[in-house]
Design an enzyme around this catalytic site. Sequence first.
Site, short mmCIF file in Angstrom:
data_model
loop_
_atom_site.label_atom_id
_atom_site.label_comp_id
_atom_site.label_asym_id
_atom_site.label_seq_id
_atom_site.Cartn_x
_atom_site.Cartn_y
_atom_site.Cartn_z
N LYS A 293 0.81 -1.22 0.00
CA LYS A 293 0.00 0.00 0.00
C LYS A 293 0.85 1.28 0.00
O LYS A 293 0.45 2.28 -0.59
CB LYS A 293 -0.96 0.02 1.18
N ASP B 239 -10.06 3.18 2.43
CA ASP B 239 -10.20 2.57 3.76
C ASP B 239 -10.89 3.52 4.74
O ASP B 239 -11.73 3.08 5.53
CB ASP B 239 -8.84 2.17 4.32
#
Length: 274
Positions: free
Chosen positions: A64, A100
């Site tokens: 990520k 997220d």
Amino acid sequence: MTAGVIGQPIAHSLSPLMMSRWIDAAGLDAIYTPYVATPHMFAPVVMALYRAGLKGLNVTLPHKTEALTLANRISDAADKIGAANLLTFVDGEIHADNTDAVGFISSLRIAGVDPKGKSVLVLGAGGASRAVTYGLKDAGARELAIANRSLGKAREIAREIAPDTEIVGWDNRNGLLDQVDIVVNATSLGLKGQIPLEMEWGQARDSLVAIDTVYTPLETQFLADARNRDLTGIDGLGMLIEQGKPSFEAFFGVAAPQGADIRSLLETKLREAK
């Protein structure tokens, strides 16, 4: 149309199952494929898939952070969180985003919890904590506190994302339970194979809501103990589903179908994997 998810390991990912169900429900001519890439092969694999004409990729651990280095454009959320879980390939460019945070907040609201004006204790100072803290600040949480073993990492989140955040030593985390409205486990404690996260829920106010970002298992010790104290508990599966919705729309140009009953599908898969 083709999109996918990339990480290492990747076989455990629920994203292909979730996205494929949405694709079928929307009647799309599309596929969503898992791709495995070791850290040193992440960039070459992404660039090969980009040149092959994919719509984009969801990015999971451990890539990520590196995903940001491949992007021509980076959203504010991805920039502040310091990680991207979504790469879209648009007009010859790679765009990086992080869903997220919005997925976390959306999952709370669906569960009937609005963080606006609330006092929140976040446990942990890793990537999940950064996303959770960003989402809570953006959603109007009144007060934020982070408890972590490394105070330096917690202070870094406060400095970069939420400057007024209170920093608390890990051993002092229970001291805030009678003061906060929400407690979020943003650590990996309680994850299958990890040691459980124990809290002294007897000190909590009766209205406190306990939220876990972990979803394997669905009921962690953290949640089970909170519910035994008659507190509201919210598992991490809702966050997984809600973070996937903006990715689906970014890849395929339509909203994720509402009637696909994704939660039941994923719960069944998790039970089978036990």
